[in-house]
Design a protein around this motif. Structure first.
Motif, PDB file in Angstrom:
ATOM      1  N   SER B 356     -11.902-105.442 -59.148  1.00  0.00           N
ATOM      2  CA  SER B 356     -12.437-104.751 -60.301  1.00  0.00           C
ATOM      3  C   SER B 356     -11.957-103.684 -60.710  1.00  0.00           C
ATOM      4  O   SER B 356     -11.646-103.335 -61.935  1.00  0.00           O
ATOM      5  N   LYS B 358      -8.765-102.008 -59.992  1.00  0.00           N
ATOM      6  CA  LYS B 358      -7.278-102.052 -60.334  1.00  0.00           C
ATOM      7  C   LYS B 358      -7.217-102.879 -61.642  1.00  0.00           C
ATOM      8  O   LYS B 358      -6.612-102.492 -62.558  1.00  0.00           O
ATOM      9  N   VAL B 359      -7.716-103.906 -61.775  1.00  0.00           N
ATOM     10  CA  VAL B 359      -7.645-104.821 -63.121  1.00  0.00           C
ATOM     11  C   VAL B 359      -8.381-104.094 -64.077  1.00  0.00           C
ATOM     12  O   VAL B 359      -7.897-104.138 -65.452  1.00  0.00           O
ATOM     13  N   GLY B 360      -9.433-103.731 -63.767  1.00  0.00           N
ATOM     14  CA  GLY B 360     -10.241-103.079 -64.932  1.00  0.00           C
ATOM     15  C   GLY B 360      -9.756-101.973 -65.393  1.00  0.00           C
ATOM     16  O   GLY B 360      -9.506-101.726 -66.575  1.00  0.00           O
ATOM     17  N   THR B 363      -6.396-103.035 -67.583  1.00  0.00           N
ATOM     18  CA  THR B 363      -6.595-103.495 -68.641  1.00  0.00           C
ATOM     19  C   THR B 363      -7.251-102.427 -69.628  1.00  0.00           C
ATOM     20  O   THR B 363      -6.847-102.551 -70.834  1.00  0.00           O
ATOM     21  N   ARG B 366      -4.423-100.568 -70.811  1.00  0.00           N
ATOM     22  CA  ARG B 366      -3.383-101.308 -71.676  1.00  0.00           C
ATOM     23  C   ARG B 366      -4.161-101.387 -73.010  1.00  0.00           C
ATOM     24  O   ARG B 366      -3.240-101.115 -74.099  1.00  0.00           O
ATOM     25  N   LEU B 367      -5.363-101.635 -73.238  1.00  0.00           N
ATOM     26  CA  LEU B 367      -6.024-101.807 -74.494  1.00  0.00           C
ATOM     27  C   LEU B 367      -6.153-100.627 -75.252  1.00  0.00           C
ATOM     28  O   LEU B 367      -5.963-100.476 -76.398  1.00  0.00           O
ATOM     29  N   ARG B 370      -3.054 -99.914 -76.684  1.00  0.00           N
ATOM     30  CA  ARG B 370      -2.618-100.592 -77.934  1.00  0.00           C
ATOM     31  C   ARG B 370      -3.207-100.075 -78.994  1.00  0.00           C
ATOM     32  O   ARG B 370      -2.844-100.029 -80.168  1.00  0.00           O
ATOM     33  N   THR B 383     -13.550-105.986 -75.990  1.00  0.00           N
ATOM     34  CA  THR B 383     -13.194-106.158 -74.786  1.00  0.00           C
ATOM     35  C   THR B 383     -13.544-104.830 -74.059  1.00  0.00           C
ATOM     36  O   THR B 383     -14.291-105.023 -72.736  1.00  0.00           O
ATOM     37  N   LEU B 387     -16.255-104.416 -70.777  1.00  0.00           N
ATOM     38  CA  LEU B 387     -15.818-103.709 -69.448  1.00  0.00           C
ATOM     39  C   LEU B 387     -16.513-102.641 -69.178  1.00  0.00           C
ATOM     40  O   LEU B 387     -16.804-102.635 -68.013  1.00  0.00           O
TER      41      LEU B 387
ATOM     42  N   MET C  62     -12.604-111.607 -65.972  1.00  0.00           N
ATOM     43  CA  MET C  62     -13.307-110.944 -64.939  1.00  0.00           C
ATOM     44  C   MET C  62     -14.786-111.497 -64.839  1.00  0.00           C
ATOM     45  O   MET C  62     -15.390-111.511 -65.914  1.00  0.00           O
ATOM     46  N   VAL C  69     -17.271-107.803 -58.682  1.00  0.00           N
ATOM     47  CA  VAL C  69     -16.494-108.051 -59.778  1.00  0.00           C
ATOM     48  C   VAL C  69     -15.190-108.479 -59.220  1.00  0.00           C
ATOM     49  O   VAL C  69     -14.501-108.069 -58.282  1.00  0.00           O
ATOM     50  N   THR C  70     -15.052-109.815 -59.693  1.00  0.00           N
ATOM     51  CA  THR C  70     -13.588-110.408 -59.203  1.00  0.00           C
ATOM     52  C   THR C  70     -12.722-111.220 -60.486  1.00  0.00           C
ATOM     53  O   THR C  70     -13.383-110.973 -61.537  1.00  0.00           O
ATOM     54  N   VAL C  86     -16.110-111.552 -68.596  1.00  0.00           N
ATOM     55  CA  VAL C  86     -15.189-110.947 -69.898  1.00  0.00           C
ATOM     56  C   VAL C  86     -13.863-111.798 -69.791  1.00  0.00           C
ATOM     57  O   VAL C  86     -13.270-111.685 -68.827  1.00  0.00           O
ATOM     58  N   PHE C  87     -13.470-112.500 -71.090  1.00  0.00           N
ATOM     59  CA  PHE C  87     -12.188-112.834 -71.135  1.00  0.00           C
ATOM     60  C   PHE C  87     -11.216-111.616 -71.166  1.00  0.00           C
ATOM     61  O   PHE C  87     -11.285-110.981 -72.039  1.00  0.00           O
ATOM     62  N   MET C  88      -9.962-111.736 -70.420  1.00  0.00           N
ATOM     63  CA  MET C  88      -9.205-110.748 -70.528  1.00  0.00           C
ATOM     64  C   MET C  88      -8.156-110.863 -71.568  1.00  0.00           C
ATOM     65  O   MET C  88      -7.971-112.155 -71.870  1.00  0.00           O
ATOM     66  N   PRO C  89      -7.449-109.976 -71.998  1.00  0.00           N
ATOM     67  CA  PRO C  89      -6.411-109.859 -73.064  1.00  0.00           C
ATOM     68  C   PRO C  89      -5.256-110.449 -72.326  1.00  0.00           C
ATOM     69  O   PRO C  89      -5.063-110.189 -71.163  1.00  0.00           O
ATOM     70  N   ALA C 169      -1.399-107.954 -62.573  1.00  0.00           N
ATOM     71  CA  ALA C 169      -2.426-106.858 -62.921  1.00  0.00           C
ATOM     72  C   ALA C 169      -2.946-106.417 -61.730  1.00  0.00           C
ATOM     73  O   ALA C 169      -3.731-104.883 -61.819  1.00  0.00           O
ATOM     74  N   ALA C 170      -3.319-107.016 -60.674  1.00  0.00           N
ATOM     75  CA  ALA C 170      -3.968-106.189 -59.410  1.00  0.00           C
ATOM     76  C   ALA C 170      -2.928-105.339 -58.511  1.00  0.00           C
ATOM     77  O   ALA C 170      -3.592-104.991 -57.709  1.00  0.00           O
TER      78      ALA C 170
END
Lengths: 530, 423, 220
Positions: B356, B358-360, B363, B366-367, B370, B383, B387, C62, C69-70, C86-89, C169-170
């Protein structure tokens, strides 16, 4: 499909251990096909009124799109950013990647534009394998003969020889790109025999051949210095020269921001794939979300001749349940291994190893005559008896059909314990743009490769020839497209669109529909409302 | 981190911790001649009185939490050694805009060590670890020299005698990871592993380093202890303004004329820090916003200029004092760019244990990049907002919460700036 | 979660499931995948969807259940009450560059690997990649095998990889495990797959071509 035996009742009746009577003899195949195969359905075919194929038969819904109004007008292009590039490849599946790599290897600067994500395609789902005549007792000639026979001798022999002749070299190239294949203990490439092959010729990577191919090509494309990739960038129109007779580029848009972009090129390679997501005749499909036949529409509008527009492959065993996998394939290998088809009354009704079109018609007959298994008002099917197969060959599903097991496991279904509900699914477009051995269409500057092209498979494609075709012709077109050194001043116009509009108006066509479709309506969610 | 300047920050105002008499470096003789060691002497005479005094003073955790330090002390004091007890003096200091602990470590190492030894005596700790950002070479050198002087002097021996067992001082350079400053992560590093935050419970006070009761306090917190012991809780409380007690080292940076570290009464208004001590904004521009805390907190804006900068007053405004870092930006500085920069820091700092976080953070970063570079779309912004709703509270530690709070607050105060940047 | 044939019901008979997709409240039928639910609920801007059977790796999401959260693939995940989606980019372009045609022979492959993927030997063993993988691949171990030069085994570990790049990403060390896996598979084929039956046929065809050329030259 409101008749049929309700799912729960049919399931209660199902036994994996009963003795089954053989299916009734098949007396009149033509009558069965004529009565039930979707290609033969009354009203499913019409004649095209305008364009290069005026007067030819065409599936009705496809005809509507081929003769539809364009999305854009010249005024829409005002201020659109322009990109100049040697070769534009439209489509990010196996064919598009092979074409882009071949063009780049030949020194071209390439732009690969794809509607969804690079690699997001039908290629990635191909399980069976790729045909190539490499076994000692096989030959290129036998491959040619099998392919022509499989296509009811309606395939173009020149294209078929090119295809079969490329087989071994295609494997060599794929391996050099880093694709793995299953090997025998002695190191030979392992081959299987599948429907329509006179000898084992199907080379494979377990039942993930398409995935293995696609991820390797995708990586090769991403890593190539001379290839630029635009994702989420569907083409909405091609661009022509002043007289609308040569393809000199394309108009792309972005699913993310909807902006139009002009790409000017020496040549355009269409590698847009098939059209399963048009759900012709109301059928589910095995295809990925982007398979909406855009390439056919664009090619036809700029004047390219198409072929076999009334011939589609419906795969007999698409899943009818659960809903999220609706239309997704259960590979023919399961039937080849011995799995039976059983109707809602628990009876066999067809020899399971008949050609795909025949099995497909037989399943549709069962459903239509009330012997199918009914899921709900829209969905019915028949049983594919996997538990019986497992009983006869313990462990076979786990060992040989990993992909099927993985997919059903996610849905909480165990095919070893309960039968799978299947229904024919729209799988492949047999025809497409007419091409020569270089993948060139009848319009200068425009190439077509992969499922969007036609002429190779006649009216029926053999398993394993699609993966071969996308690499063989993808590479041929990639090379040929670079040979075109036209560097003259480029005036890009929509003249061909006006040409078609003229013809449509004169033919009294309605022009209420717009094309290409880009995404199925149910998935568009308001993003595509230009 | 590139934000770490190796230059010594300018020290603006100073009262207690940064009083010129204290800033003697690793010179034990000078330190003792100006009163150094008096607190230790008192603590040796009556170790039990220390905790009561600190409690009376309402000493808070000055590393960012604002949690009452004395309460953590009580927890650890109540535990029996198993067989040891640890004190980690946390000088990891690695977040953008915070540069106060390095001054204390470099210029007042004996003050920090005395505070740690007094604390250790008060709660029965026999192992003291000075956990220091590895990139701060001068702080490390000063601490190394000072610890050697302590080990050679009679002070440590006296403390050991009072404790009833040898007290050990250890200087441990940190991992160079921001996350290493998280208290359970610092324990992992002390044990010789990558500083992944641990799940709680068990809490460090019960089972910390090698399962022993462990107290973790920030360098600034510890540095206050000798003064509270020597001069009393009442004196300490009187230093603060309003509800604040003692002083606070504010790290002021950004678009101000005089950036630096300022030791001011806890509860000093933001306006005074920026305009009186910081010399106002560059080119006389109007204030746009202040990133506080380092910078995992909500933004302050001009309406907050008169808010008292203490833990409770800021919390009441939905903000956070954090480490006391105040990154000031003036009109003309881009919020999107700054937020993108800080989110990149969080993404870089996320340890990887929780998808959650790290990826969060990756993301979000990155957004934002952009959007900041003109490539963002309305979907990207949606998005990001989604999040912000989804991610809080999903991590093992608080990193993700801070990252979200910062972004959420920027959306709240400057919605138009994000929209304008869209493609 | 669905379900097997035995518990399947005709749509509409069971109560709807209420969830959130991209911030919008959506009601869906039990057994629907998250993609179906997004379509059903008319959620806009869901374009990162592809094969719908879990092999194209596009529909990255996600998911929040309670406080947890996974990440996952939307076509392979089913609706649940109160789940937040939430759909990721789309994933960003990889930071590692190599062209397999640049590799002359396999003897320097280890040096090349570490030059291309310098991060691969810096794994901090956080297991983030393993948790993120929707295919249950032992990603961290695969990376360790590659970093140790055991490319065949590493590639085998990544056999089911669909290149969703969730592990990329992880990864806090920016190792790009999916690409490490693919690199491992590619070099294994590129340098080691030398099938006799194919080589034999290629040689036959080459000789046939040469004969054809000679015949044509003779004719001239």
């Amino acid at each position: 499909m409101s008749n049929g035996i309700p799912l729960a009742e049919a399931l209660a009746r199902y036994r994996a251990d009963t003795d089954l009577a053989p299916p009734p003899a098949l007396t009149d195949i033509d009558a069965l096909l004529n009565a039930y195969h979707p290609d033969h359905l009354r009203d499913s075919v019409t004649k095209l009124a305008v364009g290069a194929n005026a007067g030819d038969n065409c599936q009705r819904e496809l005809a509507g799109l081929l003769q539809a109004e364009a999305f854009i007008d010249e005024a829409d292009l005002a201020g659109a950013p322009v990109t100049d590039i040697d070769v534009l490849v439209i489509g990010g599946g196996g064919a598009g990647c092979a074409a882009a790599l071949a063009a780049a290897e030949n020194g071209a600067r390439v732009l690969l534009a794809t509607k969804l994500r690079l690699g997001d395609s039908n290629t990635v789902m191909a399980e069976g394998g790729i045909q190539a005549a490499i076994e000692p007792d096989d030959s290129i000639q036998r491959h040619i003969q099998d392919t022509l026979r499989g296509g009811h001798h309606l395939g173009d022999p020149a294209l078929v020889s090119a295809l079969a002749g490329d087989g071994p070299e295609v494997l060599h190239w794929l391996i050099s790109q880093g694709m793995q294949f299953d090997q025998t203990p002695s190191g030979d490439l392992h081959t299987r025999r599948a429907g329509g092959m006179s000898t084992p010729r199907l080379v494979h990577c377990r039942d993930y051949t398409g995935l293995e191919m696609m991820r390797v090509l995708r990586e090769a494309v991403i890593q190539h210095r001379s290839i630029e990739v635009w994702e989420q960038s569907p083409a909405v129109e091609l661009l022509s020269n002043e007289v609308g007779q040569k393809c000199v580029g394309a108009v792309l848009t972005s699913l993310l921001d909807g902006q139009l972009r002009i790409v000017r090129t020496r040549s355009v390679i269409l590698a847009t794939g098939g059209l399963g997501r048009l759900h012709l005749n109301g059928f589910p499909t095995s295809n990925h979300l982007g398979a909406t036949g855009d390439g056919l529409v664009l090619a036809y509008r700029i004047g390219a001749r198409l072929c076999e527009l009334d011939s589609f492959q419906y795969h007999p065993t698409g899943l009818a349940h659960p809903s999220h996998l609706a239309g997704k394939l259960v590979t023919e290998g399961v039937r080849a291994a011995g799995a039976l088809l059983i109707n809602g009354l628990g009876q066999r009704f067809i020899d399971e190893l008949q050609p795909r079109d025949v099995v497909c018609a037989a399943i549709l007959r069962e459903c239509s005559e009330g012997r199918g298994v009914r899921v709900d008002d829209q969905h019915a099917g028949v049983w594919l008896d996997t538990p019986r197969l497992e009983r006869a060959n313990p462990g076979i599903l786990e060992q040989q059909f990993t992909s099927l097991m993985t997919r059903t496991h996610v849905a909480g279904i165990d095919p070893r314990r309960e039968p799978l509900l299947v229904h024919p699914t729209l799988h492949y477009q047999n025809g497409g743009a007419v091409i020569d051995v270089n993948g060139a269409t009848t319009v200068p500057g425009l190439y077509a490769v992969g499922e969007v092209a036609g002429g190779i498979h006649g009216r029926n494609r053999l398993m394993g020839n699609a993966l071969l075709e996308i690499i063989s012709f993808g590479r041929r077109a990639g090379v040929a497209a670079t040979a075109d050194r036209d560097r003259g001043p480029k005036k890009v116009t929509l003249e061909h669109v006006n040409n078609l509009r003229r013809a449509l108006t004169l033919a009294g066509m309605p022009m209420t529909q717009r094309a290409p479709q880009v995404l199925p309506a149910y998935a568009a969610g308001g993003i595509w409302n230009r | 981190m590139e934000s770490l300047s190796m230059e010594m920050p300018r020290v603006g105002v100073s009262q207690v911790l940064l009083h010129p008499d204290r800033r003697v470096g690793a010179d034990m003789a000078r330190w003792r001649s100006s009163g150094g060691g008096a607190a230790l002497a008192r603590a040796i005479q009556n170790p039990a009185a220390v905790l009561a005094e600190v409690k009376q003073a309402d000493l808070r955790g000055l590393g960012g939490s604002g949690f009452p330090a004395w309460r953590k002390w009580e927890f650890v004091a109540a535990e029996a050694p198993k067989p040891d007890k640890y004190l980690i003096v946390n000088g990891n200091e690695d977040e953008p805009g915070t540069f106060k602990d390095r001054v204390l470590l470099e210029e007042t190492p004996h003050q920090v060590i005395e505070g740690a030894v007094v604390t250790a005596l008060a709660i029965g700790v026999n192992r003291v670890v000075f956990y220091t950002n590895p990139d701060l070479t001068r702080s490390l050198a000063a601490m190394k020299a000072a610890i050697e002087q302590w080990q050679a002097s009679d002070l440590l021996a006296q403390a050991s005698t009072a404790l009833g067992r040898p007290m050990e001082l250890q200087l441990l350079p940190g991992s160079g990871h921001y996350i290493g400053g998280e208290e359970t992560a610092s324990m992992e590093w002390v044990e010789g592993r990558f500083p992944f935050p641990r799940g709680k419970p068990p809490y460090p006070a019960q089972a910390g380093v090698h399962g022993c009761p462990t107290l973790i306090n920030n360098v600034e917190t510890i540095a206050n202890v000798p003064h509270i012991v020597a001069q009393g809780a009442a004196w300490f409380r009187a230093l603060g303004i309003g509800v604040g007690t003692g002083t606070k080292l504010y790290s002021l940076s950004g678009d101000v004329l005089h950036p630096g570290v300022f030791e001011l009464p806890m509860g000093t208004p933001l306006r005074e820090l920026i305009y009186t001590h910081g010399g106002g904004l560059l080119s006389g521009k109007p204030l746009k916003a202040v990133f506080t805390g380092g910078p995992s907190s909500t933004l302050l804006t001009p309406v907050d200029l008169d808010v008292a900068m203490d833990f409770d007053s800021l919390r009441a405004r939905g903000a956070n004092l954090g480490t006391g870092a105040m990154i000031v930006i003036s009109e003309g500085t881009g919020i999107v760019k700054r937020v993108a920069e800080y989110e990149r820091f969080f993404a870089h700092s996320s340890c990887g244990q929780c998808n959650s976080c790290k990826v969060g953070t990756a993301t979000m970063s990155r957004l934002l990049d952009r959007i900041d570079t003109g490539c963002g779309t309305a979907t990207d912004l949606t998005t990001l907002k989604n999040l912000c709703t989804m991610l809080p509270g999903s991590g093992r530690c608080h990193l993700i919460n801070g990252a979200v709070q910062l972004l959420d607050s920027a959306f709240h105060h400057f919605p138009d700036e994000f929209k304008q940047a869209l493609h | 979660m669905t379900t097997s044939n035995t518990t399947a019901t005709e749509s509409g008979q069971t109560p709807d499931v209420a969830l959130t997709i991209n911030g919008l409240a959506v009601n869906a039928h039990p057994g629907m995948s998250l993609v179906e639910a997004a379509w059903h609920g008319g959620v806009p801007q869901v374009t990162s969807v592809g094969c719908l059977e879990g092999v194209c790796g596009s529909c990255r999401v996600m998911l929040r259940r309670g406080k947890e959260v996974t990440v996952g693939l939307a076509c392979q995940t089913f609706v649940e009450d109160n789940i937040e989606v939430v759909f990721m980019p789309p994933a960003s372009a990889p930071q590692h560059h190599y062209e397999i045609s640049d590799f002359k022979d396999g003897w320097d492959i280890h040096a090349r690997f570490h030059k291309i993927f310098p991060e691969a030997s810096r794994c901090r063993h956080c297991h983030g990649c393993d948790k993120a993988c929707p295919k249950g691949i032992t990603v961290e171990n695969g990376v360790a095998l590659a970093a140790a030069g055991r490319y065949r085994e590493a590639g085998e570990a990544f056999f089911e990889c669909v290149m969703c790049e969730l592990c990329d990403a992880a990864c806090p060390e920016l190792i790009a495990p999916a690409h490490v896996g693919l690199f491992s598979r590619r070099v294994t084929a590129h340098f080691h797959l030398r099938p006799p039956n194919l080589i034999h046929r290629l040689e036959e065809l080459r000789q046939e071509r040469m004969e054809t050329c000679r015949d044509e030259d003779n004719k001239k």
